[in-house]
Design a protein around this motif. Structure first.
Motif, PDB file in Angstrom:
ATOM      1  N   LEU A  75       0.797  -1.219   0.000  1.00 14.80           N
ATOM      2  CA  LEU A  75       0.000   0.000   0.000  1.00 14.80           C
ATOM      3  C   LEU A  75       0.833   1.274   0.000  1.00 14.80           C
ATOM      4  N   GLN A  76       2.128   1.167   0.266  1.00 13.93           N
ATOM      5  CA  GLN A  76       3.011   2.338   0.240  1.00 13.93           C
ATOM      6  C   GLN A  76       3.135   2.933  -1.160  1.00 13.93           C
ATOM      7  N   ARG A  77       2.878   2.114  -2.205  1.00 12.01           N
ATOM      8  CA  ARG A  77       3.125   2.599  -3.565  1.00 12.01           C
ATOM      9  C   ARG A  77       2.147   2.055  -4.597  1.00 12.01           C
ATOM     10  N   GLN A  78       1.467   0.941  -4.301  1.00 12.69           N
ATOM     11  CA  GLN A  78       0.602   0.285  -5.280  1.00 12.69           C
ATOM     12  C   GLN A  78      -0.804   0.868  -5.150  1.00 12.69           C
ATOM     13  N   ASP A 190      16.266  -7.626 -11.063  1.00 14.60           N
ATOM     14  CA  ASP A 190      17.053  -6.396 -11.077  1.00 14.60           C
ATOM     15  C   ASP A 190      16.989  -5.689  -9.728  1.00 14.60           C
ATOM     16  N   GLY A 191      16.523  -6.346  -8.705  1.00 13.55           N
ATOM     17  CA  GLY A 191      16.480  -5.757  -7.385  1.00 13.55           C
ATOM     18  C   GLY A 191      15.077  -5.637  -6.860  1.00 13.55           C
ATOM     19  N   PRO A 192      14.535  -6.660  -6.199  1.00 16.16           N
ATOM     20  CA  PRO A 192      13.166  -6.596  -5.706  1.00 16.16           C
ATOM     21  C   PRO A 192      13.004  -5.533  -4.631  1.00 16.16           C
ATOM     22  N   CYS A 193      11.835  -4.918  -4.614  1.00 15.27           N
ATOM     23  CA  CYS A 193      11.570  -3.855  -3.640  1.00 15.27           C
ATOM     24  C   CYS A 193      11.705  -4.362  -2.208  1.00 15.27           C
ATOM     25  N   ALA A 194      11.386  -5.646  -1.985  1.00 16.42           N
ATOM     26  CA  ALA A 194      11.463  -6.201  -0.640  1.00 16.42           C
ATOM     27  C   ALA A 194      12.890  -6.222  -0.125  1.00 16.42           C
ATOM     28  N   THR A 195      13.863  -6.217  -1.029  1.00 17.01           N
ATOM     29  CA  THR A 195      15.273  -6.267  -0.641  1.00 17.01           C
ATOM     30  C   THR A 195      15.895  -4.880  -0.598  1.00 17.01           C
ATOM     31  N   PHE A 196      15.615  -4.068  -1.613  1.00 17.21           N
ATOM     32  CA  PHE A 196      16.308  -2.799  -1.757  1.00 17.21           C
ATOM     33  C   PHE A 196      15.428  -1.578  -1.514  1.00 17.21           C
ATOM     34  N   GLY A 197      14.127  -1.763  -1.482  1.00 12.67           N
ATOM     35  CA  GLY A 197      13.221  -0.639  -1.287  1.00 12.67           C
ATOM     36  C   GLY A 197      12.964   0.125  -2.577  1.00 12.67           C
ATOM     37  N   VAL A 198      11.951   0.982  -2.547  1.00  6.72           N
ATOM     38  CA  VAL A 198      11.634   1.808  -3.709  1.00  6.72           C
ATOM     39  C   VAL A 198      10.920   3.065  -3.228  1.00  6.72           C
ATOM     40  N   PHE A 199      11.285   4.200  -3.796  1.00  7.28           N
ATOM     41  CA  PHE A 199      10.670   5.488  -3.470  1.00  7.28           C
ATOM     42  C   PHE A 199       9.306   5.549  -4.140  1.00  7.28           C
ATOM     43  N   ALA A 200       8.258   5.714  -3.348  1.00  3.59           N
ATOM     44  CA  ALA A 200       6.892   5.513  -3.832  1.00  3.59           C
ATOM     45  C   ALA A 200       6.545   6.299  -5.100  1.00  3.59           C
ATOM     46  N   PRO A 201       6.831   7.614  -5.181  1.00  3.63           N
ATOM     47  CA  PRO A 201       6.420   8.339  -6.396  1.00  3.63           C
ATOM     48  C   PRO A 201       7.123   7.867  -7.659  1.00  3.63           C
ATOM     49  N   LEU A 202       8.277   7.213  -7.530  1.00  2.00           N
ATOM     50  CA  LEU A 202       9.012   6.764  -8.712  1.00  2.00           C
ATOM     51  C   LEU A 202       8.178   5.813  -9.563  1.00  2.00           C
ATOM     52  N   VAL A 203       7.525   4.847  -8.928  1.00  2.00           N
ATOM     53  CA  VAL A 203       6.746   3.887  -9.703  1.00  2.00           C
ATOM     54  C   VAL A 203       5.532   4.570 -10.342  1.00  2.00           C
ATOM     55  N   GLY A 204       5.025   5.615  -9.690  1.00  2.00           N
ATOM     56  CA  GLY A 204       3.930   6.365 -10.283  1.00  2.00           C
ATOM     57  C   GLY A 204       4.351   7.083 -11.552  1.00  2.00           C
ATOM     58  N   ILE A 205       5.563   7.643 -11.549  1.00  2.00           N
ATOM     59  CA  ILE A 205       6.075   8.351 -12.727  1.00  2.00           C
ATOM     60  C   ILE A 205       6.262   7.382 -13.885  1.00  2.00           C
ATOM     61  N   ILE A 206       6.927   6.260 -13.626  1.00  2.00           N
ATOM     62  CA  ILE A 206       7.217   5.300 -14.696  1.00  2.00           C
ATOM     63  C   ILE A 206       5.923   4.630 -15.176  1.00  2.00           C
ATOM     64  N   GLY A 207       5.045   4.279 -14.253  1.00  2.00           N
ATOM     65  CA  GLY A 207       3.780   3.664 -14.646  1.00  2.00           C
ATOM     66  C   GLY A 207       2.909   4.604 -15.458  1.00  2.00           C
ATOM     67  N   ALA A 208       2.913   5.890 -15.103  1.00  2.00           N
ATOM     68  CA  ALA A 208       2.147   6.875 -15.869  1.00  2.00           C
ATOM     69  C   ALA A 208       2.728   7.039 -17.270  1.00  2.00           C
ATOM     70  N   MET A 209       4.056   6.964 -17.393  1.00  2.00           N
ATOM     71  CA  MET A 209       4.689   7.027 -18.710  1.00  2.00           C
ATOM     72  C   MET A 209       4.285   5.823 -19.561  1.00  2.00           C
ATOM     73  N   GLN A 210       4.204   4.668 -18.943  1.00  2.00           N
ATOM     74  CA  GLN A 210       3.765   3.486 -19.679  1.00  2.00           C
ATOM     75  C   GLN A 210       2.340   3.667 -20.199  1.00  2.00           C
ATOM     76  N   ALA A 211       1.468   4.197 -19.351  1.00  2.00           N
ATOM     77  CA  ALA A 211       0.089   4.448 -19.777  1.00  2.00           C
ATOM     78  C   ALA A 211       0.053   5.460 -20.915  1.00  2.00           C
ATOM     79  N   ALA A 212       0.871   6.503 -20.827  1.00  2.00           N
ATOM     80  CA  ALA A 212       0.878   7.532 -21.863  1.00  2.00           C
ATOM     81  C   ALA A 212       1.283   6.964 -23.214  1.00  2.00           C
ATOM     82  N   GLU A 213       2.333   6.156 -23.240  1.00  2.00           N
ATOM     83  CA  GLU A 213       2.778   5.583 -24.515  1.00  2.00           C
ATOM     84  C   GLU A 213       1.775   4.557 -25.038  1.00  2.00           C
ATOM     85  N   ALA A 214       1.114   3.841 -24.145  1.00  2.00           N
ATOM     86  CA  ALA A 214       0.070   2.904 -24.579  1.00  2.00           C
ATOM     87  C   ALA A 214      -1.065   3.660 -25.263  1.00  2.00           C
ATOM     88  N   LEU A 215      -1.487   4.765 -24.677  1.00  2.00           N
ATOM     89  CA  LEU A 215      -2.554   5.573 -25.285  1.00  2.00           C
ATOM     90  C   LEU A 215      -2.114   6.122 -26.639  1.00  2.00           C
TER      91      LEU A 215
END
Length: 258
Positions: A75-78, A190-215
């Motif tokens: 829930l921190q990022r998904q 390439d480094g699971p979040c459970a091991t290395f962590g992930v900054f929450a807004p980062l996945v939002g930026i990349i996921g939004a870019m994926q949606a944009a290119e799909a559209l």
């Protein structure tokens, strides 16, 4: 009557009015979205924002594939999941959230780790595929299926503060595939979040870019960044664009439809 066969209602025209006002989209572009299908592999940090934007934008059919269930650490990022979804399959959780955003979108949950013929069938049922997984074996399997089916692939990855993004389209002559960029003999992850962590807004930026290119792909807009790997260091907000070419010896490219 299917979404593809009917006109938009007044409510839908109002809902999508900000897209329709764009000369590059218009009513015909919005109609293309309503008639399209997208497969999202992985409903985690990347798949969550991608699914939300694609549903909000009016993509007619979303196929959601993920074998995992919702856990508290997600829930921190998904952001497609909620506290009352804990313990549910991620695809069922996402389906419920998306239904509350846009009931006109058909959501097909696939609560499994797609592989083999099942993966190929799901790819063949989509117009565009989003790889939102978190490991190289899945990425290579999805890439292989997309090359075989002749379907464009939008790939994203994120860990710590570092994200990357690329688009592959086997319909474009001499365009590279994921295997041309990353060999299959590397590490399994390439480094699971459970091991290395992930900054929450980062996945939002990349996921939004994926949606944009799909559209863009679905509508047929120009400017899709083929042959480029975009990387982001969110600590400094530095973007890099690295160009790469098709490997003439790539065994996966040899599978693509001609």
């Amino acid at each position: 009557m299917s979404q593809a066969e009917r006109d938009f209602s007044d409510t839908e025209l109002l809902r999508y009015s900000r897209h329709i006002l764009l000369d590059e989209v218009g009513i015909e572009g919005q109609r293309k979205l309503a008639q399209s299908s997208v497969l999202i592999v992985g409903l985690g940090g990347l798949g969550s924002p991608a699914a939300l934007y694609l549903a909000s934008a009016g993509v007619g059919r979303l196929l959601l594939a993920d074998a995992d269930t919702v856990e508290l650490t997600n829930l921190q990022r998904q952001i497609v999941h909620r506290e009352d979804s804990l313990g549910l399959s991620k695809v069922a959780s996402a389906q419920r959230t998306l239904a509350g955003i846009n009931a006109e979108v058909q959501v097909l949950p696939l609560a499994e780790r797609l592989a083999g013929e099942a993966l190929l069938a799901a790819v063949q049922a989509a117009d565009v595929v989003l790889d939102c997984s978190d490991n190289f074996p899945t990425r290579h399997a999805v890439n292989r299926a997309c090359m075989m089916a002749g379907k464009p692939l939008v790939s994203g990855a994120a860990v710590r503060f570092d994200g990357q993004f690329a688009v592959f389209d086997p319909r474009v002559a001499d365009s590279p595939c994921y295997r041309c960029l990353f060999g299959e003999d590397g590490e399994a992850s390439d480094g699971p979040c459970a091991t290395f962590g992930v900054f929450a807004p980062l996945v939002g930026i990349i996921g939004a870019m994926q949606a944009a290119e799909a559209l863009k792909l679905l509508i047929g807009l120009p400017g899709v960044p083929l042959g480029r790997l975009l990387t982001l260091d969110l600590r400094s907000h530095d973007w890099r664009s690295l160009r790469f070419k098709r490997d003439p010896a790539c065994p996966v490219c040899a599978l693509r439809q001609h």
